[in-house]
Design a protein around this motif. Sequence first.
Motif, mmCIF file in Angstrom:
data_model
loop_
_atom_site.group_PDB
_atom_site.id
_atom_site.type_symbol
_atom_site.label_atom_id
_atom_site.label_comp_id
_atom_site.label_asym_id
_atom_site.label_seq_id
_atom_site.Cartn_x
_atom_site.Cartn_y
_atom_site.Cartn_z
ATOM 1 N N ALA A 175 3.579 -44.104 77.486
ATOM 2 C CA ALA A 175 4.319 -42.940 77.435
ATOM 3 C C ALA A 175 5.628 -42.902 78.487
ATOM 4 O O ALA A 175 5.604 -43.639 79.408
ATOM 5 N N HIS A 176 6.735 -42.463 77.703
ATOM 6 C CA HIS A 176 7.862 -42.669 78.589
ATOM 7 C C HIS A 176 8.008 -41.525 79.930
ATOM 8 O O HIS A 176 8.803 -42.072 80.769
ATOM 9 N N THR B 59 3.477 -46.225 81.979
ATOM 10 C CA THR B 59 4.406 -45.229 81.974
ATOM 11 C C THR B 59 5.361 -45.356 82.989
ATOM 12 O O THR B 59 5.287 -46.043 83.939
ATOM 13 N N PHE B 60 6.378 -44.285 82.905
ATOM 14 C CA PHE B 60 7.355 -44.184 83.816
ATOM 15 C C PHE B 60 7.319 -43.095 84.774
ATOM 16 O O PHE B 60 6.909 -41.857 84.122
ATOM 17 N N GLY B 61 8.010 -43.120 85.894
ATOM 18 C CA GLY B 61 8.112 -42.015 86.890
ATOM 19 C C GLY B 61 9.591 -41.984 87.026
ATOM 20 O O GLY B 61 10.256 -42.933 87.333
ATOM 21 N N GLU B 62 10.109 -40.552 87.314
ATOM 22 C CA GLU B 62 11.705 -40.687 87.444
ATOM 23 C C GLU B 62 11.945 -39.749 88.866
ATOM 24 O O GLU B 62 12.931 -39.633 89.512
ATOM 25 N N THR B 63 10.960 -39.256 89.228
ATOM 26 C CA THR B 63 11.013 -38.322 90.332
ATOM 27 C C THR B 63 9.852 -38.785 91.543
ATOM 28 O O THR B 63 8.943 -39.433 91.254
ATOM 29 N N LYS B 64 10.046 -38.224 92.766
ATOM 30 C CA LYS B 64 8.997 -38.313 93.908
ATOM 31 C C LYS B 64 7.774 -37.808 93.304
ATOM 32 O O LYS B 64 6.449 -38.164 93.499
ATOM 33 N N GLN B 65 7.859 -36.471 92.626
ATOM 34 C CA GLN B 65 6.697 -35.933 92.211
ATOM 35 C C GLN B 65 5.941 -36.806 91.187
ATOM 36 O O GLN B 65 4.795 -36.867 91.233
ATOM 37 N N ALA C 78 0.040 -48.616 85.026
ATOM 38 C CA ALA C 78 1.158 -49.134 85.661
ATOM 39 C C ALA C 78 1.977 -47.948 85.535
ATOM 40 O O ALA C 78 2.684 -47.258 84.567
ATOM 41 N N LEU C 79 2.427 -47.436 86.842
ATOM 42 C CA LEU C 79 3.422 -46.198 86.962
ATOM 43 C C LEU C 79 4.626 -46.889 87.548
ATOM 44 O O LEU C 79 4.614 -47.318 88.856
ATOM 45 N N ILE C 80 5.509 -47.352 86.845
ATOM 46 C CA ILE C 80 6.966 -47.822 87.028
ATOM 47 C C ILE C 80 7.862 -46.807 87.100
ATOM 48 O O ILE C 80 8.236 -45.776 86.387
ATOM 49 N N GLU C 81 8.576 -46.998 88.554
ATOM 50 C CA GLU C 81 9.811 -45.977 88.629
ATOM 51 C C GLU C 81 10.980 -46.445 87.630
ATOM 52 O O GLU C 81 11.540 -47.541 87.485
ATOM 53 N N ARG C 82 11.420 -45.343 86.988
ATOM 54 C CA ARG C 82 12.758 -45.456 86.282
ATOM 55 C C ARG C 82 14.058 -44.937 86.851
ATOM 56 O O ARG C 82 14.139 -44.016 86.978
ATOM 57 N N ALA C 83 14.628 -45.789 87.269
ATOM 58 C CA ALA C 83 15.894 -45.802 88.034
ATOM 59 C C ALA C 83 17.217 -45.845 87.648
ATOM 60 O O ALA C 83 18.010 -45.913 88.080
ATOM 61 N N MET D 16 7.446 -53.159 82.557
ATOM 62 C CA MET D 16 6.717 -52.719 81.636
ATOM 63 C C MET D 16 6.303 -53.689 80.819
ATOM 64 O O MET D 16 5.166 -53.745 80.239
ATOM 65 N N ARG D 17 7.131 -54.572 80.366
ATOM 66 C CA ARG D 17 6.919 -55.776 79.428
ATOM 67 C C ARG D 17 5.724 -56.671 80.059
ATOM 68 O O ARG D 17 4.934 -57.092 79.507
ATOM 69 N N ARG D 18 5.668 -56.966 81.243
ATOM 70 C CA ARG D 18 5.027 -57.513 81.826
ATOM 71 C C ARG D 18 3.369 -56.976 82.135
ATOM 72 O O ARG D 18 2.444 -57.704 81.739
ATOM 73 N N TYR D 19 3.382 -55.763 82.223
ATOM 74 C CA TYR D 19 2.180 -55.072 82.234
ATOM 75 C C TYR D 19 1.384 -54.861 80.677
ATOM 76 O O TYR D 19 0.408 -55.352 80.809
ATOM 77 N N VAL D 20 2.387 -54.736 79.850
ATOM 78 C CA VAL D 20 1.620 -54.852 78.737
ATOM 79 C C VAL D 20 1.373 -56.238 78.080
ATOM 80 O O VAL D 20 -0.059 -56.411 77.719
#
Length: 407
Positions: free
Chosen positions: A8-9, A40-46, A62-67, A94-98
Amino acid sequence: MGEVLFLAHRVPFPPDRGDKIRSHHLLKALAKLGPVHVGTFGETKQDMAQRPELVTIAKTHALIERAKPLPLAGAEALVKGRPVSLTAFDHEAMRRYVAKTLGNHRIETIFVFSGQMGQYIPDRFAGRVVIDLCDVDSAKFEAYADAGQRRWLNRREGALLALEEERLARRADRLLLISENEVDLFRSRLSASTKADLYALGNGIDAQFFDPVQVGLQADLEEGEDPQLVFTGQMDYPPNIAAVGWMIENVMPTLRKTYPRARFHVVGRAPVQSIRDHHGENGVRVWGEVPDVRPFLKSADVVVAPLLIARGVQNKVLEAMAMAKPVVVTPGAATGIDAVDGVHFAIAEPEPAATLDRIEALLSDDEKRLGMGKAARQFVVERMNWDRIYIRLAQLLDGSESGRDAA
């Protein structure tokens, strides 16, 4: 159905905006059917604080920060000839996690939520691929261009996304869209040689949460002020910006000639400056992000959703209906909600006189207004609850004939 890799994006917690509401419930449904791994990606602190939620539902995650800043993604996309929206979510981690997840676990299904994540499906993966595009994004960007918004850039994005959607249609075993209208639109844009297994999977509503008996009125709406109109939504999202701007400029000045004390409340996070500039004029109040939209909905006399550009099922409309409020919508905002105009909601063409007529007809008739709100809640409770969507999803995944036939 075996183990699932869910991509999920945006992190599906908390479910506080349209795409996250849908991905949240789809993830919950998949977790009931078998072990789920989540990338999935996270964009904020929340967003990045949602790791404990992922731990409770996912076997691995995998929760990866998208910065990556959007201007950088745009420049990179121009150089590489790719869509900006894909480039913005292109991340080696994300590619590595997949790759690691597919190597270490017996993944039978990759479930992709949103077209941005289709780039992570390995060519060599031989299992089942299910892609939920929700909406036809290429058509949305074309609509932005047609409306005069960054014409060249949006036209380019629409054309490149159309190519990616065609590729995903060929790659998916099942491709989901949010309504039959979106299915028909998507099918009409495919080349004749592309065979795609397309299904409509609508949105639901948590009618227990969005229940007017669960919350009080919003005190700041000043009980007795006459009348209260409310719009809810993410206020840096172009269709919401356009809808609110249109309402402020074309409806409120005339409405206040009949109802001098009428107020229009814009409720939603990240309002852009062009919307904030209207705060205080012609009864407009821009609230920005609030802890809970339900008191605002409960306090509304009428909820409005005059979306000029709309794709798929509008959660804001379902939420207002669940809160037993009459909603005035444009035809686009009514898409995917099989309700009856004049009974469960009021449909108005995006033209000032038509919208004013529907709003004023409700404001002048308490019995009609309250009756429509009651009918709206009954409709979503009976027809658009998430349990029905969970059953529909399970049918689609196991390939049962009832899943194919149900709309």
